[in-house]
Each structure stands twice: as structure tokens, then as C-alpha cells.
Design a protein around this motif. Structure first.
Motif: not given
Lengths: 92, 593
Positions: B133-144
Motif C-alpha cells: 500500500m505504501g509503495q502504491m501511494r509513493g508511486v502516486g505521489i511521485v507521478f502527481s
């Protein structure tokens, strides 16, 4: 591949005994460089300096990691040698 | 070319490579899907494991954490590297010899019990799920941040890519993608640090810079960097950078729990099932730790350089004269300045500027000349006027060192690589836990190889969907607490159970199951009580939830030994199996790539 020999023979026993000795040696150093130097004796070691850094601090952030890597290389070397000595060695 | 164009180019190229590798290495059999056929070279597996191990949080936040906490952050540095010594000497050579595809496989067979297998499967799923879950959140933040899109879109894009190559390629696809991802990570992490090291210490090797002299005030005023940072820190009201932790016992327990947890994480253990024999496992282990060490030895240097640089460039400077990167990251919402004493000069001190993260009144605007106003409740107890998010230590580092835009794009590609590589490894364990351990071994042993892979692909789709959902809607402040959970659980369940399975012939299923249940039960209750139920920080003996896994492990061992001594020993064939895994020779067949 030969069928495995389940009988606890002497060779197998002494192999296990020696590999536990290697294991304990490695774990002793592991504990000493990280928990020992980096945490428990940190204040005492801080009196000594490596370059501009206090030794205890340096051990916690750099030295212990360098030791960990060296320990694994040493472990691999010792265990491979032990395997060969007892005839359990495999192709490289 | 502007920054956004460079970002698109670098992220685009890296995604192209990952997808290309996935198509080239598509898995055909369950053995390839679960363990890449066991034919990966130790060197390549070392790189892949290193990429798998270093998550988005490690890549983006660790150096910032060190910069903020100084010596106190050493527990993470030692914990996340020292665990590999335990893993290598106590676990993986024996588990590789055993030669099955997953960790619950070993638990189920060694303890001749489907109940033990089921407990192991549940633990594996729980650990991996909290982590991913933390990883998916991390990917989302970087992309945004990169493309100015919403976080949910970033999560979906990242999830799609991970599913594509992890679901399709299985372990084989993941391994070779991770090799590429490690290369991206290591270059993007170290190159900016080398430049900032040159600026601050004149030394091209950051690790030497760390123990070298601070030369920015001119050669005649050179003084040891550590002395400089200690002096800056105390001048501004912080404790010394190298000061000891106030609670040595807690520091000890957290370090131990992180190390033991590392050695019990299923997604790390299975990585070593991909090499051809026990000798290769040992070799792969030292390569893995060497590759991890490159980044872990650089992070403390980066932390100290960035903190020194930040204070020197910001503190007591007029806002109008602040460097460009300061204003860039302010418009991104990662930096804020509140002029408490209205002198137009930025004072950086110990303490909070305001409560929580900044809430800005105006939208980001590059034409803005003054500071962005915040609507938070201002904390007038502290004189500190400068807020910064610790992630900028890595993200803004290239700009602080005055490096070109393409290198900044490379750092962004590195962040994405770190998040994707870890997510993929976790996804694989999740899907195999369901398809192999649950479906094949417990529910329906009759299914064919083809069906098993089909189930694995369906399971990984389900897992990524759930992870993406929680990545988009994180359960309140849950992600930040997952470290305690994942490591506490791994330390109190897998680690002791696996150790006893290998090193004690007498350990039987009653002992192992009782030990696991008590260890996990104790650890989970402690973490849940102090993280979710009470606000109190009155920990038992001052041990924080992150460190309690160490005691959970002790309880597991103790209960297991007591219960097993009161119950009959395991059957003869199990004792013979334990004899067998202690001998390295003959660790299964492998498929060459």
C-alpha cells in the motif's frame, strides 16, 4: 545425483558442527560491530576520531555496514571451503 | 528543454525498458513464475534483490530522516543492512536447499501441518499487503509531482505498469526488470551526492567527505564537517548531530526488531530461491548487501551535506535573496516560511513552525513574489520560521547542487524505479501465496500447472486492485505505521519459526504453531494498542511499537520450546528432512536463462 544418505554419519555430523562454529563466529562479530560499537559502547568510542568523525557515530552510520558486507564475503569463503573439505562442494 | 520534457523523456525510456524486459522474459511454467526457474546468476540476483529491498520510502525519505535525526537514524541504517547477515547465515542457504517455491511451503512441510501453513500464508499476505500500500501511494505521489496529475491517476498508472510486468512475467520478468531498476536507482542517487560533496567538502567520494573538512567558508577556515554540523545544530537550538539517543534500550530494541524483521520478510527470502544452488545463494547474498551498501553508505553523507547546506543557504537570509530551489519547492508546497518576527529574514531554528503540514491559502503560482501564506495555527513558542518536508533532501538535492534539469529527471526516474521494483516483488509473493499455498496446497491440490499460473495472475490483479484502492484512500495515517506492523510481524512470526525449523530437529508442529500464535498475538496487540487505541506514549519499559517485535520473537521461541518439550517429537521422516537441508549439496535442478 546420488540418492541422499539419511544416516547420520560422522562426516555429516562434523560438517554441521564446523558450520555452526563459523556461524557463531560471524554472528559474534556482527553483534559486536553493530549493537556493541554502534549503540552500547558508542559514547566511549566517540572519544576516538576517524578523520573528523567520532568513532561510535561513524561505526553506527558507516563502519557497521562495511563490516556486514565483509562478514558475508568471509562467510561465503569459509562455508565454500568447508563444503569442499567434506565433499559437499558444488560446481561454481 | 524544460524540466517537464526531460521528465517525460526519462520516465518514458525507463518504462519502455521495463515493459520490453517483461515481454522478453514472459514466464511459461510455475517454476519460472515463482522462482525464475532457479537459474538467475548470483550477481544479477544481487542487483534485483537490492532493488526489491529498497523501497520508495528508503529512496526518497531515508536521507531526509538522517538529516533530521542525526545519530538517532542509525537504527534504520544498521537495522536494514544488518538483517542480511542474519538472513544469509541462518535462513536462505537452508531454505534454498529445501527447494520449494514459497516460505509457507517450508513451514507447512517442516511442521507437517496445514494449520501451520495457513498461519504462514495469512502472515505473508498481511505483511506484503501493508507494505505494498505504501509503495502504491509513493508511486502516486511521485507521478502527481512530476506531471501535475492527481494522485489517484498516478496510482493507477503505476499499478497498471506493475501488474503488466509482474503478472505477466512472474519472478523471471520481475528479476530482470529489477536489475534495470537498480541501475537507474544507483546512478540517480549517487551522482547528485558526488556533486554536493564536491561543493561542501571538496571530496568526490561522499563517504570521505563525511569525515572530511567543511571548505565552503574558504580553505583557511576549514574545519571538520561533523564539528561544523554539531556547532550549527546547537547554535540553532537542536541537539548535537552526533549526540547519543536518550533511550539506549529502545534504540537497541528497534535496531534488533528491524534486523530480525528483515530476515523474516517473505519477499526478500524468496529472492534467493532464484539462484541455482547453495553456493550461489551465499555469493548472491554478499552481492545483494554490497549493492544495498552503495546507497546506504551514501545516505548518511547526503543527510549531513544537505542539512549543512540548507542551514547555510537559508538561515538568516532575506526571503528575496533565497535561492531558486527554495521558491520552486515552496510553490510545490514542500517548503513554507512564516515571518513570525516580521523582519523579512528567514530564521531556521529547532521546533515546529506550525502544527502539522502546511495548508496554503493561495494556489501554487510561479509569478508569486512574496512567501505563500499558510492558514495553519502558528506555533509562537518556537522561533523557527522555516518548514521543510524531509523528502526534499533527496528531491531538491540536484537543484541545491546546481545540477542540470536532465539529472533532476533522472532522480525522478529513480524514485519511480524504487517504488515499482518493491511493489512488483511484493505482488509476486502475494499472488503465489494465494495461488500456490492457498489454492494448490490447501483448497484444491488437483489443479494443473497452467491453472495455477492463471490463478496467480488473477490473484495479483486482485491484490494490485486492493493495494491501489488503499493507495488512493489511505486509512488515516496508516501507511506511516506500516513499518512497525510489517517488521514486527515478520520478526515475531517467520523468523523464529524458520530458525527452529532448521536448527532444532526436536521442534514439532504443536510447539511451532503455539509459538507463532503467541508471538504474533503479543506483538500485534502491543502495536495496535499503542498505535490505534490509546494516545498514551507510556510504553512498557520505554519500548516503542517499532521495537516490540524483538520481544515478540522471544515469546515465540519460549512458548515453542516449552510446548514442544511437553508434546511428542516430530515424525522420523521430518527429522531426516532437517538433516537433509543442513547439507548444501543437491539443491534441486535449475533452468538456465
Amino acid at each position: 545425483m546420488k540418492p541422499p544418505n539419511y544416516k547420520q554419519d560422522n562426516n555429516q555430523g562434523s560438517y554441521w558442527h564446523s558450520s555452526l562454529k563459523i556461524l557463531w563466529g560471524i554472528l559474534l562479530v556482527w553483534f559486536f560491530v553493530s549493537f556493541g560499537c554502534g549503540i552500547l559502547f558508542k559514547d566511549t568510542l566517540d572519544e576516538i576520531k576517524v578523520g573528523g568523525a567520532p568513532l561510535g557515530f561513524w561505526m553506527a552510520q558507516q563502519g557497521s555496514i562495511l563490516f556486514f558486507v565483509s562478514l558475508l564475503i568471509l562467510y561465503s569463503y569459509l562455508m565454500n571451503k568447508l563444503d569442499d573439505k567434506h565433499g559437499y562442494g558444488e560446481e561454481k | 528543454m524544460d524540466q517537464t520534457t526531460w521528465n517525460f523523456i526519462f520516465i518514458g525510456i525507463s518504462f519502455g525498458i521495463y515493459i520490453g524486459i517483461a515481454i522478453w522474459s514472459r514466464a511459461g511454467s510455475t517454476k519460472e513464475y515463482y522462482t525464475a526457474g532457479g537459474g538467475v546468476s548470483p550477481f544479477a540476483n544481487g542487483m534485483a534483490t537490492a532493488a526489491d529491498w529498497m523501497s520508495a520510502a528508503t529512496f526518497i525519505s531515508m536521507a531526509g530522516g538522517i538529516a533530521a535525526a542525526g545519530y538517532g537514524a542509525s537504527k534504520f541504517l544498521m537495522g536494514w543492512t544488518g538483517g542480511f547477515v542474519l538472513l544469509t547465515t541462518l535462513m536462505v542457504p537452508y531454505l534454498r536447499k529445501f527447494g520449494k517455491a514459497t516460505v509457507p511451503d517450508f513451514v507447512g512441510d517442516r511442521y507437517y501441518s496445514d494449520a501451520a501453513r495457513l498461519v504462514a500464508v495469512i502472515c505473508a499476505i498481511f505483511i506484503c499487503m501493508t507494505y505494498i500500500m505504501g509503495q502504491m501511494r509513493g508511486v502516486g505521489i511521485v507521478f502527481s509531482r512530476l506531471f501535475g496529475i492527481e494522485i489517484w491517476m498516478g496510482v493507477l498508472i503505476g499499478g497498471g505498469i506493475v501488474y503488466f510486468y509482474a503478472g505477466l512475467g512472474g519472478m523471471k520478468g520481475i528479476t530482470y526488470t529489477q536489475v534495470a531498476q537498480y541501475c537507474v536507482m544507483v546512478f540517480s542517487y549517487t551522482i547528485p551526492v558526488i556533486f554536493i560533496s564536491l561543493i561542501i567538502t571538496g571530496d568526490a567520494v561522499p563517504q570521505l567527505g563525511l569525515i572530511g573538512n567543511y571548505i565552503k567558508d574558504g580553505a583557511e577556515n576549514a574545519q571538520p564537517l561533523i564539528q561544523k554540523i554539531n556547532q550549527i545544530s546547537t547554535d540553532l537550538g537542536f541537539q548535537e548531530y552526533t549526540a547519543s539517543s536518550s533511550n539506549t534500550l529502545d534504540m537497541f530494541c528497534i535496531t534488533a526488531a528491524l534486523m530480525i524483521g528483515t530476515a523474516g520478510l517473505p519477499h526478500v527470502i524468496v529472492r534467493f530461491f532464484t539462484v541455482k544452488n547453495v553456493r550461489a545463494v551465499r555469493k548472491s547474498a554478499y552481492w545483494t548487501l554490497s549493492f544495498i551498501a552503495v546507497i546506504y553508505l551514501t545516505a548518511p553523507a547526503l543527510g549531513i551535506f544537505a542539512r549543512t547546506n540548507f542551514v547555510e543557504e537559508i538561515n538568516q537570509k532575506k526571503y528575496q535573496n533565497a535561492p531558486n530551489w527554495f521558491k520552486n519547492w515552496e510553490s510545490q508546497g514542500m517548503i513554507a516560511w512564516v515571518d513570525k518576527n516580521e523582519d523579512g529574514i528567514m530564521q531556521y531554528r529547532a521546533g515546529d513552525v506550525f502544527s502539522g503540514k502546511p495548508i496554503f491559502v493561495e494556489k501554487p503560482d510561479t509569478t508569486l513574489t512574496g512567501p505563500r501564506k499558510v492558514s495553519n495555527e502558528i506555533n509562537f513558542v518556537s522561533d523557527n520560521e522555516v518548514y521543510y518536508d524531509k523528502d526534499i533532501i533527496v528531491l531538491a538535492n540536484p537543484e541545491m547542487a546546481g545540477l542540470p534539469p536532465w539529472l533532476i529527471a533522472l532522480v525522478m526516474a529513480g524514485c519511480v524505479a524504487a517504488a515499482l521494483s518493491t511493489a512488483a516483488g511484493l505482488l509476486l509473493v502475494l499472488s503465489t501465496s494465494i495461488s500456490h499455498d492457498l489454492m494448490k496446497k490447501i483448497i484444491n491440490p488437483g489443479i494443473s500447472d497452467k491453472q495455477e499460473i492463471k490463478y496467480a495472475r488473477i490473484a495479483s490483479f486482485g491484490a494490485i486492485a486492493i493495494a491501489a484502492y488503499f493507495g488512493i484512500n489511505p486509512p488515516s495515517s496508516f501507511v506511516a505505521k506500516t513499518v512497525a506492523f510489517a517488521f514486527g510481524l515478520a520478526a515475531s512470526s517467520f523468523f523464529p519459526t524458520l530458525i527452529m525449523g532448521i536448527f532444532s530437529k526436536r521442534m514439532n508442529k504443536e510447539g511451532a504453531i503455539a509459538g507463532m500464535v503467541c508471538g504474533i498475538g503479543f506483538t500485534l496487540s502491543y502495536i495496535i494498542y499503542f498505535q490505534f487505541i490509546t494516545e498514551s506514549k507510556e510504553f512498557w519499559f520505554g519500548i516503542s511499537p517499532e521495537g516490540i517485535g524483538f520481544f515478540g520473537m522471544g515469546i515465540n521461541f519460549l512458548v515453542a520450546f516449552i510446548v514442544s518439550s511437553l508434546t511428542p517429537p516430530p515424525p522420523r521422516e521430518i527429522q531426516e528432512m532437517v538433516e537433509e537441508i543442513r547439507i548444501p549439496k543437491g539443491a534441486g535442478k535449475s533452468i538456465d536463462h
